[in-house]
Design a protein around this motif. Sequence first.
Motif, PDB file in Angstrom:
ATOM      1  N   UNK A  66       0.856  -1.171   0.000  1.00  0.00           N
ATOM      2  CA  UNK A  66       0.000   0.000   0.000  1.00  0.00           C
ATOM      3  C   UNK A  66       0.900   1.232   0.000  1.00  0.00           C
ATOM      4  N   UNK A  67       0.501   2.258  -0.752  1.00  0.00           N
ATOM      5  CA  UNK A  67       1.261   3.503  -0.825  1.00  0.00           C
ATOM      6  C   UNK A  67       0.617   4.516   0.113  1.00  0.00           C
ATOM      7  N   UNK A  68       1.454   5.153   0.948  1.00  0.00           N
ATOM      8  CA  UNK A  68       0.981   6.162   1.890  1.00  0.00           C
ATOM      9  C   UNK A  68       1.660   7.494   1.583  1.00  0.00           C
ATOM     10  N   UNK A  69       0.857   8.545   1.406  1.00  0.00           N
ATOM     11  CA  UNK A  69       1.382   9.902   1.263  1.00  0.00           C
ATOM     12  C   UNK A  69       1.243  10.577   2.630  1.00  0.00           C
ATOM     13  N   UNK A  70       2.346  11.093   3.138  1.00  0.00           N
ATOM     14  CA  UNK A  70       2.386  11.596   4.513  1.00  0.00           C
ATOM     15  C   UNK A  70       2.870  13.043   4.498  1.00  0.00           C
ATOM     16  N   UNK A  71       2.221  13.896   5.307  1.00  0.00           N
ATOM     17  CA  UNK A  71       2.638  15.278   5.407  1.00  0.00           C
ATOM     18  C   UNK A  71       2.458  15.748   6.851  1.00  0.00           C
ATOM     19  N   UNK A  72       3.454  16.486   7.362  1.00  0.00           N
ATOM     20  CA  UNK A  72       3.337  17.070   8.700  1.00  0.00           C
ATOM     21  C   UNK A  72       2.297  18.169   8.689  1.00  0.00           C
ATOM     22  N   UNK A  73       1.589  18.347   9.779  1.00  0.00           N
ATOM     23  CA  UNK A  73       0.476  19.293   9.824  1.00  0.00           C
ATOM     24  C   UNK A  73       0.973  20.726   9.851  1.00  0.00           C
TER      25      UNK A  73
ATOM     26  N   UNK B 247       5.505   6.426   1.568  1.00  0.00           N
ATOM     27  CA  UNK B 247       5.846   5.100   2.088  1.00  0.00           C
ATOM     28  C   UNK B 247       5.239   4.030   1.205  1.00  0.00           C
ATOM     29  N   UNK B 248       6.005   2.968   1.006  1.00  0.00           N
ATOM     30  CA  UNK B 248       5.504   1.779   0.327  1.00  0.00           C
ATOM     31  C   UNK B 248       5.653   0.627   1.317  1.00  0.00           C
ATOM     32  N   UNK B 249       4.525   0.190   1.912  1.00  0.00           N
ATOM     33  CA  UNK B 249       4.570  -0.800   2.990  1.00  0.00           C
ATOM     34  C   UNK B 249       3.856  -2.075   2.585  1.00  0.00           C
TER      35      UNK B 249
END
Length: 660
Positions: free
Chosen positions: A406-413, A460-462
Amino acid sequence: MPDDHTETSYEAPYLALLARGAPAAEYERPVLRARADGAPPDRLAALDRAKHLALRVRAELEDRRRREAELSALFATSHDLAGLRDLDAVLQAIVQRARSLLGTDVAYLTLHDPAAGDTYMRVTDGSVSARFQQLRLGMGEGLGGLVAQTARPYVTGDYFDDPRFQHTRTIDSGVRDEGLVAILGVPLRLGSRVIGVIFAADRRARAFERGQTALLASFAAHAAVAIDTANLLAETRSALAGLEAANEIVRDRSAVIERASDVHDRLTALVLRGGDVHDVAAAVAESLGGQVTFLEAGRCPAAAVDSSRAVRHGDGWYVAVSAGGELLGALALSGHPALDPVDQRTLERAAMVTSLLQLAGRQAGEAEQRVRGELLDDLLDAPGRDPRLLRERAARLRADLDTPHVVLAVRAVEGAVDPAPGPGDGAASADHRQRLWSAASHLAATRHGLAAARDGGTVLLLPHDGRRSASEEARRAAGQLGAAVPAGVTVGASAPVPAPAADPGAVAAAYAEARRCLDVLHVLGRDGEGAAADDFGFVGLLLADAGGGGEDRIGRFVARTIGPVVEYDTRRGTALVATLDAYFKGGMSPVRTKDALHVHVNTVAQRLDRVGRLLGPDWQTPARALEIQLALRLHRLAAPPADRRAHGGASPGRDRPRPE
């Protein structure tokens, strides 16, 4: 003159008395009996001579028995001294024997106290007064003080009427409590020095003979020898204890040096084989005893940070782990109350080794992170890569790209805005981005996935084993990564990619989907949460292309469409929005609506009537109804999680009509 036979007949009764040890009073009976029988004067004179001879013999025998008893007592005392183990027991035996042989009511012994300049009661026998047993006699005070001062024996037949020594109220009160009258005191001497006094005393007036004084002096000599012997033994024991302590110190030092050498060898081996901080802690704990733990930089006591040496803080020992002025952490030793210099040096050397291992681990980790990032960048940017090469590179990182991911796009708030943000980008400050990158890299390494810094955030690719949905993966990652960034992170998830190595292009498409979810969360004001496309339905498709300022347009649309109803609920605490939602979900059926809300059908009618007055009479026409349903969905998605869950439950006023 009478013949021998006659003389012998006169002595026979006295021989019998001597033989059975009769008392002196019975020696008058033969004379009295002969006088009563009318014996002639010559016979009476012969009996009287025999009586005096017998009494002389009796006195001689008594004296010899007394001397024999005294010699026996002195021999026993010498025997006690030869086997001296307990000074108090020997002195007690001496006092008891003196009292017994002199036939006194009480016997006691005082010793000189150089610090106080007086004498104190050490041993008593026959004493009944607690005050007397605790007396202290100053030099020259009382009979004992006089003996101690003059180093000569003194005897008094009547203590209270004797003016030769100084009477004090304290001493006289103690003697009076004990009831003593006649007292004999003899000094205990070691050479020319008086160390105490031994006494024999009676509770009645009596005269002490020279022989009794001499006997008590003999006991005093034995007591002085006993005290001197005990002091010598104490000094000998102290010297032996000192030697033993010195030997123990030598043995301890040898053991410490050997232990330090062993720790040095073990730490060197750890560096060579690439051990970690836990291996160092275990080696030091085994060597020093106690428990050794590694503390992160933020948990280090200020005392350890400000010192380059091992320091005591609270119940433990701490030494900073640093390199090039950067604090990496600290080693903490607990359960070890004291450290000698060698042990402190061992702990400090362990901190140096730990810093080396930390730097080596950091460099290795950074290299691995770069490799993971490069591989993920190739999957995103170069879909035409050879799958075989991708698999080989992934295998070296212990990643399996032939399984679903699963691909996760992550960003700090929070943070400064990125120079070139995408739609809805609220890129974090440099510090937050670094924290996020470190946490994401760690998560990727522990789960055998990949991570890369991208678009002001992280991707992330987990691995995805199917036990959790993509939405659950997003929320879980938001929680884990949010712990590293003060204001939290927002995570968008894609649908699972079956085999990234076989279809690298699918990874790029999945990342685009995850980015859209990330943007939708931001537009809805749900920063700090995690979600996947399935969480939004068709609304997600609409919002993904909302562009900059989309959240403002959405807010205006919701306010224009159902704003009066929302405002009415807020102001009056009613449940009109929940009723509208249930009404449309129930196919615009009041009956199904009241079942969903668990209220009376009249309550539903009253609420819908209030909605009509707020929104206008045409609110149930198809066009208006579609706009209202869309506004309700947007309003629910933008609400906090607890409020979103509340839309699915019963409204206030359950089971009773409530005027709206």
